[in-house]
Design a protein around this motif. Structure first.
Motif, PDB file in Angstrom:
ATOM      1  N   LEU A   1      18.197  68.727 -29.394  1.00  0.00           N
ATOM      2  CA  LEU A   1      18.875  69.697 -29.888  1.00  0.00           C
ATOM      3  C   LEU A   1      20.152  70.321 -29.543  1.00  0.00           C
ATOM      4  CD1 LEU A   1      19.072  70.792 -32.791  1.00  0.00           C
ATOM      5  CD2 LEU A   1      16.337  71.714 -32.160  1.00  0.00           C
ATOM      6  N   VAL A   2      19.337  71.586 -28.206  1.00  0.00           N
ATOM      7  CA  VAL A   2      20.416  72.373 -27.652  1.00  0.00           C
ATOM      8  C   VAL A   2      21.703  71.570 -27.738  1.00  0.00           C
ATOM      9  CG1 VAL A   2      20.850  73.607 -25.942  1.00  0.00           C
ATOM     10  CG2 VAL A   2      18.383  73.651 -26.931  1.00  0.00           C
ATOM     11  N   ALA A   3      21.868  70.733 -26.652  1.00  0.00           N
ATOM     12  CA  ALA A   3      22.812  69.473 -26.757  1.00  0.00           C
ATOM     13  C   ALA A   3      23.318  69.235 -28.027  1.00  0.00           C
ATOM     14  CB  ALA A   3      22.364  68.531 -25.987  1.00  0.00           C
ATOM     15  N   ASP A   4      23.224  69.034 -29.029  1.00  0.00           N
ATOM     16  CA  ASP A   4      23.753  68.786 -29.894  1.00  0.00           C
ATOM     17  C   ASP A   4      24.646  69.579 -30.590  1.00  0.00           C
ATOM     18  OD1 ASP A   4      22.410  66.446 -30.182  1.00  0.00           O
ATOM     19  OD2 ASP A   4      20.508  66.196 -31.873  1.00  0.00           O
ATOM     20  N   ALA A   5      23.665  70.588 -30.368  1.00  0.00           N
ATOM     21  CA  ALA A   5      24.442  72.074 -30.915  1.00  0.00           C
ATOM     22  C   ALA A   5      25.250  72.586 -30.179  1.00  0.00           C
ATOM     23  CB  ALA A   5      23.339  73.403 -30.899  1.00  0.00           C
ATOM     24  N   PHE A   6      25.316  71.847 -28.159  1.00  0.00           N
ATOM     25  CA  PHE A   6      26.266  72.481 -27.427  1.00  0.00           C
ATOM     26  C   PHE A   6      27.535  71.630 -28.104  1.00  0.00           C
ATOM     27  CE2 PHE A   6      29.465  71.796 -23.916  1.00  0.00           C
ATOM     28  CZ  PHE A   6      28.661  72.568 -23.558  1.00  0.00           C
TER      29      PHE A   6
ATOM     30  N   ASP B   1      26.071  66.572 -17.966  1.00  0.00           N
ATOM     31  CA  ASP B   1      26.995  66.621 -16.632  1.00  0.00           C
ATOM     32  C   ASP B   1      28.609  66.123 -17.411  1.00  0.00           C
ATOM     33  OD1 ASP B   1      24.847  67.506 -14.659  1.00  0.00           O
ATOM     34  OD2 ASP B   1      24.568  65.032 -13.939  1.00  0.00           O
ATOM     35  N   ALA B   2      28.327  65.611 -17.816  1.00  0.00           N
ATOM     36  CA  ALA B   2      29.549  64.868 -18.852  1.00  0.00           C
ATOM     37  C   ALA B   2      30.804  65.863 -18.954  1.00  0.00           C
ATOM     38  CB  ALA B   2      29.736  64.001 -19.921  1.00  0.00           C
ATOM     39  N   TRP B   3      30.053  67.568 -19.115  1.00  0.00           N
ATOM     40  CA  TRP B   3      30.495  68.927 -20.078  1.00  0.00           C
ATOM     41  C   TRP B   3      30.383  69.270 -19.091  1.00  0.00           C
ATOM     42  CZ3 TRP B   3      26.009  68.879 -23.955  1.00  0.00           C
ATOM     43  CH2 TRP B   3      26.302  67.899 -25.795  1.00  0.00           C
ATOM     44  N   LEU B   4      29.285  69.201 -17.868  1.00  0.00           N
ATOM     45  CA  LEU B   4      29.181  70.256 -16.670  1.00  0.00           C
ATOM     46  C   LEU B   4      30.102  69.905 -16.054  1.00  0.00           C
ATOM     47  CD1 LEU B   4      25.504  71.218 -16.971  1.00  0.00           C
ATOM     48  CD2 LEU B   4      27.390  72.608 -17.757  1.00  0.00           C
TER      49      LEU B   4
ATOM     50  N   GLN C   1      20.849  75.670 -16.821  1.00  0.00           N
ATOM     51  CA  GLN C   1      20.274  76.050 -17.883  1.00  0.00           C
ATOM     52  C   GLN C   1      20.626  74.657 -18.659  1.00  0.00           C
ATOM     53  OE1 GLN C   1      20.732  80.451 -18.200  1.00  0.00           O
ATOM     54  NE2 GLN C   1      18.949  80.677 -17.670  1.00  0.00           N
ATOM     55  N   LEU C   2      21.257  74.932 -19.426  1.00  0.00           N
ATOM     56  CA  LEU C   2      21.913  73.516 -20.423  1.00  0.00           C
ATOM     57  C   LEU C   2      21.480  72.134 -19.777  1.00  0.00           C
ATOM     58  CD1 LEU C   2      23.641  72.633 -23.256  1.00  0.00           C
ATOM     59  CD2 LEU C   2      24.959  72.750 -21.475  1.00  0.00           C
ATOM     60  N   ARG C   3      21.402  72.143 -18.616  1.00  0.00           N
ATOM     61  CA  ARG C   3      21.403  70.291 -17.804  1.00  0.00           C
ATOM     62  C   ARG C   3      19.496  70.702 -17.896  1.00  0.00           C
ATOM     63  NH1 ARG C   3      20.724  67.571 -12.840  1.00  0.00           N
ATOM     64  NH2 ARG C   3      21.620  65.834 -12.919  1.00  0.00           N
TER      65      ARG C   3
ATOM     66  N   GLN D   1       9.984  60.356 -18.505  1.00  0.00           N
ATOM     67  CA  GLN D   1      11.603  60.497 -18.354  1.00  0.00           C
ATOM     68  C   GLN D   1      12.982  60.030 -17.979  1.00  0.00           C
ATOM     69  OE1 GLN D   1       9.532  58.359 -14.150  1.00  0.00           O
ATOM     70  NE2 GLN D   1       8.070  60.138 -13.824  1.00  0.00           N
ATOM     71  N   ALA D   2      13.209  58.929 -19.327  1.00  0.00           N
ATOM     72  CA  ALA D   2      14.199  58.200 -19.736  1.00  0.00           C
ATOM     73  C   ALA D   2      14.697  59.166 -20.350  1.00  0.00           C
ATOM     74  CB  ALA D   2      14.375  56.916 -20.180  1.00  0.00           C
ATOM     75  N   ARG D   3      14.279  60.165 -21.780  1.00  0.00           N
ATOM     76  CA  ARG D   3      14.961  61.076 -21.801  1.00  0.00           C
ATOM     77  C   ARG D   3      15.280  62.389 -21.887  1.00  0.00           C
ATOM     78  NH1 ARG D   3      11.014  63.556 -26.973  1.00  0.00           N
ATOM     79  NH2 ARG D   3      12.198  64.961 -26.740  1.00  0.00           N
ATOM     80  N   ARG D   4      15.066  62.683 -20.386  1.00  0.00           N
ATOM     81  CA  ARG D   4      14.911  63.139 -19.468  1.00  0.00           C
ATOM     82  C   ARG D   4      16.412  63.044 -18.843  1.00  0.00           C
ATOM     83  NH1 ARG D   4      11.534  66.118 -14.439  1.00  0.00           N
ATOM     84  NH2 ARG D   4      11.171  64.129 -14.305  1.00  0.00           N
TER      85      ARG D   4
END
Length: 297
Positions: free
Chosen positions: A224-229, A29-32, A61-63, A18-21
């Motif tokens: 990993l998706v967020a790191d690539a973003f 959210d900072a990007w969105l 989906q990113l979130r 839950q902390a990771r999520r």
């Protein structure tokens, strides 16, 4: 706290997952938030909005957080995570067989592309001419981002392309070239030749690690998706600073690739991004192998 059940499975207790999520959602959210605000207000941004308009991954989906393959979430409800999750005695986990059955061809195509790209030497001699080829022999009214002026006149822009040449290996950049620019390219990339041409120095190829990561989701962890973003966002900034557009009023000083100094600056930044992209590509490949049970043969 984590506990391994076997070599390929990790159990996350509720506090940990839950902390990771929550951390992933805050990061997204900072990007969105700025993008969603601009979208609501009808304001376009040629740099910041690209990853949301060119790529097909929606903001929601990113979130959304996924733990990736080989992870069991204790005290979780599979309905929170979607159709590909199963309830087990230890907790909720991804049904990798179901994902492979539905999307196996796509996963194999991406794996082959990533492996072949990683195995090639990086090339750094394009100097961002792909963006110039996208406006080659067009008027200000015809160019894609026509709300923003070109730094040079159309004739000077064309002369820059002709003087420097175009060496683009990336099909999804090449397909946006103007018709008169395509014959000037050293290569004629196609979707069918993508496995044979993609190379790890390409800005767009490294930006596309974001695309491959979300297309592999939920096999790969959302971190990993967020790191690539995040990397794609940095690369897009260089891409547009080196483009023929004048975006100084938006806070993007040009990398003047029409000059020797600008080309040197571009190539140095390109090398840096290639170095950052390599471990992301390796992590994507490792996620595929973890999910599917072994290296590509």
């Amino acid at each position: 706290m984590t506990a391994s059940t076997d070599a390929r499975t990790v159990v996350l207790d509720a506090t940990t997952w839950q902390a990771r999520r929550a951390a992933h959602e805050r990061r997204a959210d900072a990007w969105l938030a700025p993008h969603l605000r601009r979208r609501r207000d009808g304001v376009r941004h040629p740099v910041e909005d690209f990853l949301f308009t060119y790529y097909s991954h929606r903001p929601a989906q990113l979130r959304r957080w996924h733990p990736g393959a080989g992870v069991v979430l204790a005290d979780a409800d599979p309905e929170e995570f979607g159709r590909d999750y199963l309830a087990t005695s230890a907790g909720v986990t991804l049904d990798t067989e179901a994902v492979r059955a539905r999307r196996g061809d796509s996963i194999d195509w991406i794996r082959t592309l990533l492996r072949r790209t990683a195995g090639r030497p990086a090339q750094f001699g394009c100097f961002g001419m792909h963006e110039w080829a996208m406006v080659y022999r067009q008027t200000q009214q015809e160019v894609r981002h026509n709300a923003w002026p070109l730094r040079l006149s159309p004739e000077q822009t064309a002369q820059t392309v002709e003087r420097n040449g175009v060496r683009c290996s990336h099909f999804d950049a090449y397909r946006f070239f103007t018709a008169p620019a395509r014959p000037l390219n050293l290569l004629q990339p196609t979707r069918e030749s993508q496995h044979d041409l993609e190379q790890p120095g390409c800005l767009h190829g490294n930006m596309d690690l974001y695309k491959w990561s979300y297309k592999l989701s939920p096999l790969v962890p959302s971190e990993l998706v967020a790191d690539a973003f995040a990397l794609a966002r940095e690369i897009r900034t260089l891409d547009m600073r080196a483009s023929p557009y004048d975006l100084a009023d938006l806070g993007y000083p040009p990398v003047a690739v029409e000059t020797p100094a600008g080309r040197a600056e571009y190539a140095a930044a390109q090398r840096g991004f290639a170095e950052q992209a390599a471990p992301l590509r390796d992590r994507l490949l490792a996620s595929i192998e973890r999910a599917l049970g072994g290296p590509d043969t």
